[in-house]
Structure formats: structure tokens, C-alpha cells
Design an enzyme around this catalytic site. Structure first.
Site, short mmCIF file in Angstrom:
data_model
loop_
_atom_site.label_atom_id
_atom_site.label_comp_id
_atom_site.label_asym_id
_atom_site.label_seq_id
_atom_site.Cartn_x
_atom_site.Cartn_y
_atom_site.Cartn_z
N GLY A 170 97.11 29.98 93.14
CA GLY A 170 98.15 29.17 92.53
C GLY A 170 99.04 30.03 91.64
O GLY A 170 98.78 31.20 91.39
N CYS A 213 104.55 34.89 85.50
CA CYS A 213 103.94 33.57 85.74
C CYS A 213 105.00 32.46 85.77
O CYS A 213 104.68 31.29 85.54
CB CYS A 213 102.86 33.28 84.71
SG CYS A 213 101.59 34.56 84.66
N THR A 245 103.11 37.73 89.21
CA THR A 245 102.60 38.55 88.12
C THR A 245 102.53 39.99 88.59
O THR A 245 102.81 40.31 89.75
CB THR A 245 101.23 38.07 87.62
OG1 THR A 245 100.93 38.69 86.37
CG2 THR A 245 100.13 38.37 88.62
N TYR A 246 102.18 40.85 87.66
CA TYR A 246 102.13 42.30 87.95
C TYR A 246 100.72 42.83 87.69
O TYR A 246 100.06 42.43 86.73
CB TYR A 246 103.12 43.04 87.05
CG TYR A 246 102.98 44.55 87.10
CD1 TYR A 246 103.37 45.27 88.23
CD2 TYR A 246 102.45 45.25 86.02
CE1 TYR A 246 103.21 46.65 88.28
CE2 TYR A 246 102.30 46.63 86.06
CZ TYR A 246 102.69 47.32 87.19
OH TYR A 246 102.54 48.69 87.25
N ALA A 270 93.31 38.77 84.84
CA ALA A 270 93.81 40.12 84.58
C ALA A 270 94.06 40.25 83.09
O ALA A 270 94.82 39.48 82.50
CB ALA A 270 95.10 40.37 85.36
N GLN A 304 102.80 31.59 89.94
CA GLN A 304 104.01 32.30 90.33
C GLN A 304 103.73 33.80 90.48
O GLN A 304 102.67 34.19 90.95
CB GLN A 304 105.10 32.03 89.29
CG GLN A 304 105.46 30.57 89.12
CD GLN A 304 106.36 30.06 90.24
OE1 GLN A 304 107.09 30.80 90.86
NE2 GLN A 304 106.32 28.76 90.48
#
Length: 214
Positions: free
Chosen positions: A67, A164, A71-72, A148, A69
Site C-alpha cells: 500500500g 509517502c 518512498t526511497y 524502513a 505511495q
């Protein structure tokens, strides 16, 4: 609960291994925590919107099935994948997320960092800045993906996205608060210890809805 140390691994093979582990697990499969660092990569969740990627550079964007959006992930960030049987724990998704967040908050407290969660958005925050992200997938009653925690990394790539999905969200890390910064292996040992305690805790007592007839 088994803790597996993967070291520095490219994202996509680990992602495929998580999916395979989940597909093949049985009711008797031991739960595992996979501890890993990734080379630079952006991961885009199922609901991810392309406009949240603000700068297109040479960092790969991988579409995945958790789920959330975009991220890195990058070196110096502690990633723990929570490969657990959700059904046999008899907890809600919200309770699961809370246990992950509580584990991170307890770990940071060990280093003198006061962190909190936010009921409106998953993750852990210090002074309104995000220090840890969560993203999960529940399939066939089992959980994969995980969390993370930023330890000691180059945060610049986070400015190339809306982390996110939140425009203007600032990221932070342990290295911004603790000098010298603890080694990632030390943080991993503490975090996996708290995760094991939290995830193995019994489910909370539910209030009975049964009516008593007098």
C-alpha cells in the site's frame, strides 16, 4: 521468530523472494524478519501517483504491491521486512501497524530520541519530521514488506519525491540527533529485539458485546 541478515541487496530480487516466501508458506512456517539495506531505489505503492515523483534521475523506480505511495531506500537506511502469519496472531491491521511503530519508537528512545506516531498517517516522526516509514501487504493471511528506519544516509533523494505522497514532508534520521551515529548493525539488533517482543505479544483483550440478562 527467525531474524535473517541479508546485508546490502538489490531491491527487486528481495521483493521477488518475499512474494515467493509468502506464496509457499504453510500454517507451520516460522515467521521471519529480514534485515537488509538497498542500493538507491524508489518504490511506488499500488496507489502511487506519478506526480509524486518530482525529479526523474538515474535512480530506478520500481512498481510494487504494498500500500501507499512512493518512498526511497538507500544505503544507511535500515529496512526490516516482516514476513509474518497475520491470521494466527488474531490482531487487527491497526494493531499490527501500532506494534511496528512502537518497536521503532522504543528503539529510538534507547538513543535518547523522542519519537511519536501519527494516527492520521503511518510512520514515526521526530519534531514533525519523518524518521521511519511503513508499508505492508497482506495476502493469503500473511504479511510482507515492512518498515524502513533512516539511520545514517544521504537524504537528498527524498527531496526528489513527495515522500509517502505528502508534499513538503521533511525527512530526518538518527545521525541528525546522535553523534557519533550508532552502527546500523547495532540499531538492527535493538529494533529486531523490540519487534520480536511486540509481534509475539498476545492479542489485546476484546470487550465482550454479549448482553447480560438480569
Amino acid at each position: 521468530m527467525k531474524v535473517v541478515q541479508l546485508g546490502l541487496r538489490t531491491y527487486q530480487p528481495v521483493f521477488a523472494a518475499m512474494q515467493e516466501f509468502t506464496a509457499l508458506r504453510t500454517a507451520d512456517t516460522e515467521d521471519e524478519l529480514w534485515v537488509v539495506e538497498h542500493p538507491p531505489v524508489f518504490t511506488q505503492g499500488m496507489a502511487g501517483k506519478p506526480e509524486h515523483i518530482l525529479v526523474h534521475d538515474d535512480i530506478e523506480v520500481v512498481q510494487i504491491d504494498r500500500g501507499g505511495q512512493v518512498t526511497y531506500h538507500g544505503p544507511g537506511q535500515l529496512v526490516v521486512y516482516t514476513l509474518i502469519d497475520f491470521k494466527r496472531r488474531h490482531i487487527t491491521v491497526r494493531e499490527l501497524v501500532s506494534r511496528l511503530e512502537n518497536s521503532i519508537i522504543a528503539t529510538l528512545a534507547d538513543y535518547g530520541i523522542t519519537a511519536v506516531n501519527d494516527p492520521k498517517r503511518p510512520g514515526v516522526y521526530v519534531n514533525e519530521q519523518k524518521i521511519a516509514s511503513l508499508g505492508l501487504r497482506i495476502k493469503q493471511g500473511a504479511v510482507y514488506h515492512g518498515l524502513a528506519l533512516n539511520v545514517n544516509m544521504d537524504l537528498t533523494p527524498f527531496t526528489h519525491i513527495n515522500p509517502c505522497g505528502y508534499a513538503g514532508l521533511h525527512m530526518t534520521q538518527i545521525a541528525d540527533f546522535v553523534k557519533p551515529c550508532p552502527e546500523l548493525a547495532d540499531v538492527a539488533e535493538r529494533l529486531t529485539g523490540y519487534l520480536t517482543l511486540e509481534l509475539n505479544a498476545p492479542p489485546p483483550e476484546r470487550k465482550s458485546t454479549q448482553k447480560v440478562v438480569l
